[in-house]
Motif scaffolding. Structure first.
Motif, PDB file in Angstrom:
ATOM      1  N   LEU A 128       0.833  -1.208   0.000  1.00 18.75           N
ATOM      2  CA  LEU A 128       0.000   0.000   0.000  1.00 18.75           C
ATOM      3  C   LEU A 128       0.870   1.260   0.000  1.00 18.75           C
ATOM      4  O   LEU A 128       0.595   2.215  -0.730  1.00 18.75           O
ATOM      5  N   ALA A 129       1.902   1.263   0.817  1.00 19.57           N
ATOM      6  CA  ALA A 129       2.777   2.439   0.897  1.00 19.57           C
ATOM      7  C   ALA A 129       3.493   2.678  -0.424  1.00 19.57           C
ATOM      8  O   ALA A 129       3.617   3.828  -0.865  1.00 19.57           O
ATOM      9  N   ASP A 130       3.959   1.615  -1.047  1.00 20.31           N
ATOM     10  CA  ASP A 130       4.624   1.772  -2.348  1.00 20.31           C
ATOM     11  C   ASP A 130       3.683   2.413  -3.360  1.00 20.31           C
ATOM     12  O   ASP A 130       4.092   3.282  -4.129  1.00 20.31           O
ATOM     13  N   LEU A 131       2.429   2.012  -3.336  1.00 20.22           N
ATOM     14  CA  LEU A 131       1.441   2.599  -4.238  1.00 20.22           C
ATOM     15  C   LEU A 131       1.176   4.061  -3.868  1.00 20.22           C
ATOM     16  O   LEU A 131       1.152   4.940  -4.727  1.00 20.22           O
ATOM     17  N   GLY A 132       1.025   4.338  -2.577  1.00 22.83           N
ATOM     18  CA  GLY A 132       0.775   5.704  -2.124  1.00 22.83           C
ATOM     19  C   GLY A 132       1.925   6.648  -2.411  1.00 22.83           C
ATOM     20  O   GLY A 132       1.718   7.848  -2.638  1.00 22.83           O
ATOM     21  N   LEU A 135       3.119   7.136   8.044  1.00 23.60           N
ATOM     22  CA  LEU A 135       2.068   6.156   8.339  1.00 23.60           C
ATOM     23  C   LEU A 135       2.625   4.743   8.316  1.00 23.60           C
ATOM     24  O   LEU A 135       2.355   3.948   9.221  1.00 23.60           O
ATOM     25  N   ARG A 136       3.378   4.441   7.266  1.00 25.41           N
ATOM     26  CA  ARG A 136       3.953   3.097   7.159  1.00 25.41           C
ATOM     27  C   ARG A 136       4.788   2.772   8.385  1.00 25.41           C
ATOM     28  O   ARG A 136       4.637   1.720   8.996  1.00 25.41           O
ATOM     29  N   GLN A 137       5.646   3.693   8.762  1.00 24.07           N
ATOM     30  CA  GLN A 137       6.550   3.428   9.879  1.00 24.07           C
ATOM     31  C   GLN A 137       5.794   3.248  11.192  1.00 24.07           C
ATOM     32  O   GLN A 137       6.060   2.314  11.946  1.00 24.07           O
ATOM     33  N   SER A 138       4.849   4.131  11.463  1.00 18.99           N
ATOM     34  CA  SER A 138       4.153   4.040  12.748  1.00 18.99           C
ATOM     35  C   SER A 138       3.331   2.760  12.866  1.00 18.99           C
ATOM     36  O   SER A 138       3.357   2.089  13.896  1.00 18.99           O
ATOM     37  N   TRP A 139       2.618   2.410  11.797  1.00 17.28           N
ATOM     38  CA  TRP A 139       1.793   1.206  11.870  1.00 17.28           C
ATOM     39  C   TRP A 139       2.632  -0.061  11.818  1.00 17.28           C
ATOM     40  O   TRP A 139       2.349  -1.022  12.540  1.00 17.28           O
ATOM     41  N   PRO A 149      -3.834   5.187  -5.753  1.00 15.53           N
ATOM     42  CA  PRO A 149      -2.879   5.619  -4.728  1.00 15.53           C
ATOM     43  C   PRO A 149      -3.539   6.365  -3.549  1.00 15.53           C
ATOM     44  O   PRO A 149      -3.104   6.212  -2.411  1.00 15.53           O
ATOM     45  N   HIS A 150      -4.568   7.144  -3.815  1.00  8.82           N
ATOM     46  CA  HIS A 150      -5.237   7.861  -2.722  1.00  8.82           C
ATOM     47  C   HIS A 150      -5.946   6.895  -1.785  1.00  8.82           C
ATOM     48  O   HIS A 150      -5.900   7.049  -0.563  1.00  8.82           O
ATOM     49  N   ARG A 151      -6.573   5.903  -2.364  1.00  7.49           N
ATOM     50  CA  ARG A 151      -7.235   4.890  -1.536  1.00  7.49           C
ATOM     51  C   ARG A 151      -6.193   4.069  -0.776  1.00  7.49           C
ATOM     52  O   ARG A 151      -6.413   3.677   0.370  1.00  7.49           O
ATOM     53  N   ALA A 152      -5.063   3.817  -1.401  1.00  8.85           N
ATOM     54  CA  ALA A 152      -3.991   3.086  -0.716  1.00  8.85           C
ATOM     55  C   ALA A 152      -3.532   3.849   0.526  1.00  8.85           C
ATOM     56  O   ALA A 152      -3.295   3.248   1.577  1.00  8.85           O
ATOM     57  N   SER A 208      -3.891   3.255   7.181  1.00  6.25           N
ATOM     58  CA  SER A 208      -4.399   3.294   8.556  1.00  6.25           C
ATOM     59  C   SER A 208      -5.547   2.320   8.761  1.00  6.25           C
ATOM     60  O   SER A 208      -5.702   1.765   9.847  1.00  6.25           O
ATOM     61  N   THR A 209      -6.345   2.135   7.731  1.00  2.00           N
ATOM     62  CA  THR A 209      -7.515   1.266   7.856  1.00  2.00           C
ATOM     63  C   THR A 209      -7.131  -0.189   8.086  1.00  2.00           C
ATOM     64  O   THR A 209      -7.664  -0.851   8.982  1.00  2.00           O
ATOM     65  N   LEU A 210      -6.221  -0.712   7.268  1.00  2.00           N
ATOM     66  CA  LEU A 210      -5.847  -2.125   7.382  1.00  2.00           C
ATOM     67  C   LEU A 210      -5.353  -2.487   8.784  1.00  2.00           C
ATOM     68  O   LEU A 210      -5.868  -3.434   9.383  1.00  2.00           O
ATOM     69  N   PRO A 211      -4.406  -1.766   9.346  1.00  7.21           N
ATOM     70  CA  PRO A 211      -3.938  -2.156  10.678  1.00  7.21           C
ATOM     71  C   PRO A 211      -5.035  -2.069  11.742  1.00  7.21           C
ATOM     72  O   PRO A 211      -5.089  -2.894  12.644  1.00  7.21           O
ATOM     73  N   GLN A 212      -5.909  -1.084  11.624  1.00  3.32           N
ATOM     74  CA  GLN A 212      -6.977  -0.959  12.621  1.00  3.32           C
ATOM     75  C   GLN A 212      -7.968  -2.115  12.535  1.00  3.32           C
ATOM     76  O   GLN A 212      -8.404  -2.640  13.569  1.00  3.32           O
ATOM     77  N   VAL A 213      -8.298  -2.525  11.323  1.00  2.00           N
ATOM     78  CA  VAL A 213      -9.186  -3.682  11.148  1.00  2.00           C
ATOM     79  C   VAL A 213      -8.517  -4.930  11.720  1.00  2.00           C
ATOM     80  O   VAL A 213      -9.140  -5.723  12.434  1.00  2.00           O
ATOM     81  N   VAL A 214      -7.249  -5.093  11.422  1.00  2.00           N
ATOM     82  CA  VAL A 214      -6.506  -6.262  11.895  1.00  2.00           C
ATOM     83  C   VAL A 214      -6.392  -6.265  13.417  1.00  2.00           C
ATOM     84  O   VAL A 214      -6.578  -7.298  14.065  1.00  2.00           O
ATOM     85  N   LEU A 215      -6.104  -5.127  13.999  1.00  2.88           N
ATOM     86  CA  LEU A 215      -5.988  -5.057  15.457  1.00  2.88           C
ATOM     87  C   LEU A 215      -7.322  -5.348  16.126  1.00  2.88           C
ATOM     88  O   LEU A 215      -7.370  -5.998  17.175  1.00  2.88           O
ATOM     89  N   LEU A 216      -8.408  -4.914  15.520  1.00  2.00           N
ATOM     90  CA  LEU A 216      -9.733  -5.230  16.038  1.00  2.00           C
ATOM     91  C   LEU A 216      -9.981  -6.733  15.970  1.00  2.00           C
ATOM     92  O   LEU A 216     -10.429  -7.342  16.943  1.00  2.00           O
TER      93      LEU A 216
END
Length: 102
Positions: free
Chosen positions: A21-25, A38-42, A80-83, A88-96
């Motif tokens: 996702l980050a590569d695309l963004g 974002l990539r680093q923090s998540w 890229p904008h959706r990426a 942030s969305t992917l890690p939050q869904v996964v953590l949930l």
């Protein structure tokens, strides 16, 4: 994915999806710094969980399915904008999903 993955193995797969996702963004020049922050923090947060006691736990089948579906959904993103949104969305869904393990 392994037959009976641990949460750590699943989180490693999420980190790989975050990198894609980050590569695309990063293709949006004006967002390069934001994307990498974002990539680093998540990925730091996910890596800490993956290598800690939580990561050693075997994941139940519903958690495996939820996380694999989230990774698959992230893999379908081509804009890229959706990426960037999904960084942030992917890690939050996964953590949930992973929290349902406790």
């Amino acid at each position: 994915m392994a037959t009976n993955p641990t949460l750590g193995e699943l989180l490693d797969a999420v980190i790989a999806a975050e990198d894609v996702l980050a590569d695309l963004g990063e293709s949006i020049d004006s967002e390069w710094s934001y994307v990498n922050d974002l990539r680093q923090s998540w990925t730091d947060r996910l890596a800490d969980l993956a290598t800690g006691p939580v990561g050693a736990r075997p994941a139940n089948s519903s958690v495996v399915e939820a996380i694999e579906l989230a990774i698959d959904e992230a893999g379908r993103i081509t804009d890229p904008h959706r990426a960037i949104d999904w960084l942030s969305t992917l890690p939050q869904v996964v953590l949930l999903a992973a929290d349902t393990e406790s």
